[in-house]
Design a protein around this motif. Structure first.
Motif, PDB file in Angstrom:
ATOM      1  N   ARG A  57       0.828  -1.201   0.000  1.00 39.35           N
ATOM      2  CA  ARG A  57       0.000   0.000   0.000  1.00 39.35           C
ATOM      3  C   ARG A  57       0.868   1.258   0.000  1.00 39.35           C
ATOM      4  N   PHE A  58       2.039   1.167   0.660  1.00 45.75           N
ATOM      5  CA  PHE A  58       2.921   2.331   0.683  1.00 45.75           C
ATOM      6  C   PHE A  58       3.606   2.525  -0.660  1.00 45.75           C
ATOM      7  N   GLU A 108       2.118   1.898  -3.464  1.00 48.57           N
ATOM      8  CA  GLU A 108       1.060   2.531  -4.237  1.00 48.57           C
ATOM      9  C   GLU A 108       0.983   4.029  -3.910  1.00 48.57           C
ATOM     10  N   LEU A 109       1.015   4.332  -2.622  1.00 45.88           N
ATOM     11  CA  LEU A 109       0.983   5.732  -2.193  1.00 45.88           C
ATOM     12  C   LEU A 109       2.139   6.504  -2.828  1.00 45.88           C
ATOM     13  N   GLU A 160       3.652   5.986  -5.526  1.00 43.93           N
ATOM     14  CA  GLU A 160       3.389   6.245  -6.937  1.00 43.93           C
ATOM     15  C   GLU A 160       2.420   7.408  -7.099  1.00 43.93           C
ATOM     16  N   THR A 161       1.387   7.451  -6.270  1.00 43.56           N
ATOM     17  CA  THR A 161       0.394   8.513  -6.453  1.00 43.56           C
ATOM     18  C   THR A 161       0.959   9.885  -6.069  1.00 43.56           C
ATOM     19  N   VAL A 162       1.930   9.947  -5.150  1.00 39.85           N
ATOM     20  CA  VAL A 162       2.521  11.247  -4.856  1.00 39.85           C
ATOM     21  C   VAL A 162       3.806  11.456  -5.656  1.00 39.85           C
ATOM     22  N   ALA A 163       4.012  10.594  -6.655  1.00 38.67           N
ATOM     23  CA  ALA A 163       5.094  10.778  -7.631  1.00 38.67           C
ATOM     24  C   ALA A 163       6.475  10.879  -6.994  1.00 38.67           C
ATOM     25  N   LEU A 164       6.772   9.998  -6.044  1.00 39.21           N
ATOM     26  CA  LEU A 164       8.117   9.972  -5.473  1.00 39.21           C
ATOM     27  C   LEU A 164       9.092   9.433  -6.511  1.00 39.21           C
ATOM     28  N   GLN A 198      13.860   9.075  -3.595  1.00 42.40           N
ATOM     29  CA  GLN A 198      12.988   9.514  -2.497  1.00 42.40           C
ATOM     30  C   GLN A 198      12.247   8.338  -1.891  1.00 42.40           C
ATOM     31  N   VAL A 212      10.551   5.764   2.357  1.00 42.72           N
ATOM     32  CA  VAL A 212       9.655   4.633   2.607  1.00 42.72           C
ATOM     33  C   VAL A 212      10.434   3.356   2.903  1.00 42.72           C
ATOM     34  N   GLY A 232      11.157   1.876   6.640  1.00 42.06           N
ATOM     35  CA  GLY A 232      10.317   0.685   6.788  1.00 42.06           C
ATOM     36  C   GLY A 232      11.138  -0.543   7.172  1.00 42.06           C
TER      37      GLY A 232
END
Lengths: 271, 290
Positions: free
Chosen positions: B185-186, B188-189, B191-195, B199, B204, B208
Motif C-alpha cells: 500500500r505504501f 502505491e501511495l 506512486e500517487t505522490v510521484a516519489l 525519495q 519509505v 520501513g
C-alpha cells in the motif's frame, strides 16, 4: 491544463484526436474515459465504459462489490499498469488520491506525511513546502499537530491528514476510494462537512467511490451507478426535489429491493 | 435485555446479594479465586533464586564444604578482580577484546547492510546474493574456523573476520526481510505522490526496514560475543578469553570466574545499548505499544 493519457493498450482511440474533436471549449471535461475495458482473467471488470467529468464536478460512483468502481478509480489514478485492458483515459496533470485507509507512513511525523514528495514534485523549496503543508493541516483543523506521529491520532484525524496531503498538491482531479468507509457514523458526517468546505475553496474535479447512497446524494453533483462494468444509472441530486425517491431509485439501480433496508455491502477488495 | 435478566438471577443467589448473611459472602471470595491459580506475584521474586544460590555458595565456601579449586569463594573472585584491575591486566585484555568485537561488528554490520540493500532493492542483486547466503546460513559459523585459520592465519585478521561473519548474517537476513516486507500500500501511495526512486528508498524503504535491521543488530551483538569467546581461545596472546585460557593452565579458577563475569557484563551492556537504540529509533512505534 496539461493532459496526461494513460492506459493505452489494444485499440484505443488516440487522445490527441479526441482533444481536437472536442475543441477548446470552456466546459472542456477534466476527465475523459473512452471505451475503457479492464479484465482480470476472462471476467471483464470494466466493459467499454465512457465517462466525462467536468472541471470542478463532483462525481460519486456507486456500485456493488465487483461492479468495477474501484477498478475505474485505479485506472484514473494510473495504478493499474499490470491489469490487461484497452481504451483511453485522459486525466489532468495533477491528480491526488485519498485511500480508504489514511495510508500515512507510521514512521514519519504528520507534517512530513503531508509534504511527502511535495518539494520535488512542485519545485517548491523545502521551507515553502513545509509552510504549505502546515497551512493544509490548519485547513483540516489539525493546526499544532504537525510534530505528532500518525499513530497518536484518531482514525478521523488520520483521514484528515490524508485529505491535507491530497489538497496541498492543488490537484485538478481528486480521486477518493471510499474515503470515509472506515470511520464511525458521527465522524463521517463531520468529514462530509469538512470535505464540502475544502472542495468549495479548491474546486478540483472529484471522483469518489462509495457504497453509501446517502453519502453520494449529499456530496455529489452527479451520482453514477456502475453495474458489471457499465453505467447502469446516472442522476444529478440537484435535479430531484424528492431525495427519498432519488434514494429509492438509486438503491433499485444497485439491485436493492424497495422493502429491504440499505445494509452496507462488504468491503470491496481491490485486486 | 432478557439475557441480562436471566443472568442476574443465579448471580444474585450465589454471591449473596440482597437479604443474605455476610458470612455467606465472605466464604465465597478466597475459595473461588486462588484454588487453581498460581497466586499473587510477590516482591523480589526474580532475586529469590539468585539469592538462594549465592547463599549456598557463601556458606559452602565459608565452611570449607566447597573445594576452592573447583569453585573459589565469592570474596576470592572479588579480590582477584580488584587485583587484576589494579595491576592493569584486566583493562589491557578487555581493551583488546572490545577492539576485536567492535571491529568485527563494524565490518559485519556494514557488509550485511550493503548486501541486504543490493538484494532487497534489485532483482539481479537478489538473484546473485540471496542464494549463496541461504547456503551459508545452513553452515554453522564456527565450523568455518579451521578454514579461516588456514586462510588468514591465527592473528587478529582471522579473529576479526570470524566475528564479522557471525555478525553479517543476522544483519543481512533481518534487514533483507524488512526491505522485502514493506507494505504494498505504501508503494502505491509513493506512486500517487510521484516519489522518485531515490525519495522512495529514503522516505519509505529505509525507514520501513529499520525495525528489521535493529532486530538483526540484537542478534548480531549476541553473535559477535559468541564468536569473540571462541576466537580468543584459539592461539590468542591477549584478550579476556586468553586471560581465562592462561588461568586454566595454572589452575586459577578465580580468574576464570572474573572472565565469565566480564563476558556477562559485556553481553548485557551491548544488548542494553541496542535496546536503547531501538527505543530511540522506533519512537513512532512506542506510542502504539503504550
Amino acid at each position: 491544463m496539461a493532459q496526461d493519457t494513460r492506459g493505452l493498450r489494444g485499440s484505443g482511440a488516440q487522445p490527441q484526436a479526441e482533444q481536437t474533436t472536442r475543441g477548446p471549449g470552456h466546459d472542456q471535461p477534466s476527465v475523459v474515459v473512452r471505451d475503457l475495458v479492464r479484465a482480470y482473467g476472462d471476467e471483464p471488470v470494466l466493459d467499454h465504459l465512457d465517462l466525462d467529468i467536468a472541471a470542478g464536478e463532483f462525481v460519486a460512483i456507486l456500485g456493488r462489490s465487483g461492479s468495477g468502481k474501484s477498478t475505474l478509480l485505479r485506472a484514473l489514478a494510473g495504478l493499474d499498469r499490470d491489469v490487461p485492458g484497452s481504451g483511453t483515459v485522459t486525466v489532468p496533470a495533477s491528480v491526488s488520491v485519498v485511500f480508504q485507509d489514511s495510508r500515512l507512513l507510521p514512521w514519519a511525523k504528520v507534517l512530513d506525511n503531508v509534504v511527502l514528495g511535495l518539494a520535488a514534485a512542485t519545485g517548491l523549496s523545502r521551507a515553502d513546502a513545509h509552510r504549505a503543508g502546515a497551512a493544509a493541516l490548519a485547513e483540516v483543523g489539525l493546526a499544532g499537530r504537525e510534530r505528532a506521529w500518525p499513530g497518536e491520532l484518531s482514525g478521523g484525524e488520520q483521514q484528515r491528514v490524508s485529505l491535507a496531503r491530497s489538497l496541498v498538491r492543488s490537484p485538478e482531479l481528486l480521486l477518493a476510494d471510499e474515503p470515509f468507509g472506515a470511520l464511525d457514523a458521527l465522524t463521517r458526517t463531520r468529514m462530509h462537512g469538512l470535505l464540502r468546505d475544502l472542495l468549495e475553496r479548491h474546486r478540483p474535479a472529484v471522483l469518489m467511490v462509495t457504497h453509501d447512497v446517502d453519502e453520494a446524494i449529499v456530496l455529489a453533483d452527479r451520482v453514477v451507478v456502475l453495474d458489471a462494468g457499465r453505467i447502469a444509472a446516472q442522476e444529478r441530486p440537484a435535479d430531484h426535489r424528492d431525495q427519498h425517491a432519488l434514494r429509492t431509485h438509486l438503491l433499485a439501480a444497485l439491485g436493492v429491493e424497495k422493502s429491504s433496508s440499505p445494509t452496507p455491502e462488504p468491503q470491496e477488495v481491490p485486486a | 435485555m432478557s439475557a441480562a435478566v436471566t443472568y442476574a438471577g443465579p448471580r444474585s443467589r450465589t454471591l449473596g446479594y440482597g437479604p443474605r448473611t455476610s458470612a455467606a459472602a465472605t466464604d465465597i471470595r478466597p475459595a473461588a479465586s486462588t484454588r487453581l491459580r498460581l497466586g499473587r506475584p510477590f516482591r523480589g521474586a526474580r532475586m529469590l533464586g539468585i539469592g538462594a544460590l549465592a547463599a549456598i555458595w557463601v556458606t559452602g565456601s565459608a565452611t570449607g564444604l566447597i573445594d576452592p579449586r573447583i569453585l573459589p569463594a565469592p570474596w576470592t573472585v572479588v579480590t582477584t578482580g580488584i587485583d587484576l584491575v589494579s595491576t592493569g591486566r584486566l583493562q589491557e585484555n578487555l581493551a583488546i577484546s572490545l577492539q576485536r568485537s567492535a571491529l568485527g561488528l563494524v565490518f559485519g554490520v556494514s557488509i550485511g547492510v550493503v548486501l541486504a540493500l543490493l538484494a532487497g532493492l534489485s532483482r539481479l542483486g537478489d538473484a546473485l546474493i540471496d542464494g549463496p547466503i541461504q547456503v551459508k546460513r545452513s553452515i554453522p559459523n564456527l565450523a568455518l574456523l579451521p578454514l579461516l585459520i588456514l586462510w588468514f592465519g591465527i592473528g587478529e585478521d582471522m579473529k576479526v573476520i570470524t566475528i564479522a561473519i557471525g555478525v553479517f548474517l543476522p544483519i543481512y537476513i533481518h534487514t533483507h526481510n524488512g526491505l522485502r516486507s514493506i507494505d504494498a500500500r505504501f508503494v502505491e501511495l509513493s506512486e500517487t505522490v510521484a516519489l522518485s526512486r531515490a525519495q522512495f528508498v529514503r522516505r519509505v524503504v529505509l525507514p520501513g526496514a529499520l525495525p528489521g535491521f535493529l532486530l538483526g543488530l540484537r542478534f548480531a551483538v549476541t553473535g559477535s560475543m559468541l564468536a569473540l569467546v571462541v576466537v580468543e581461545q584459539v592461539n590468542a596472546t591477549a584478550g579476556i578469553g586468553y586471560m581465562m585460557e592462561l588461568a586454566r593452565t595454572y589452575g586459577q579458577t578465580e580468574i576464570i570466574f572474573v572472565g565469565l563475569v566480564v563476558y556477562g557484563v559485556l553481553g548485557y551492556t551491548a544488548d542494553a545499548v541496542v535496546r536503547l537504540l531501538q527505543r530511540r529509533a522506533l519512537s513512532w512505534r512506542k506510542t502504539l505499544e503504550d
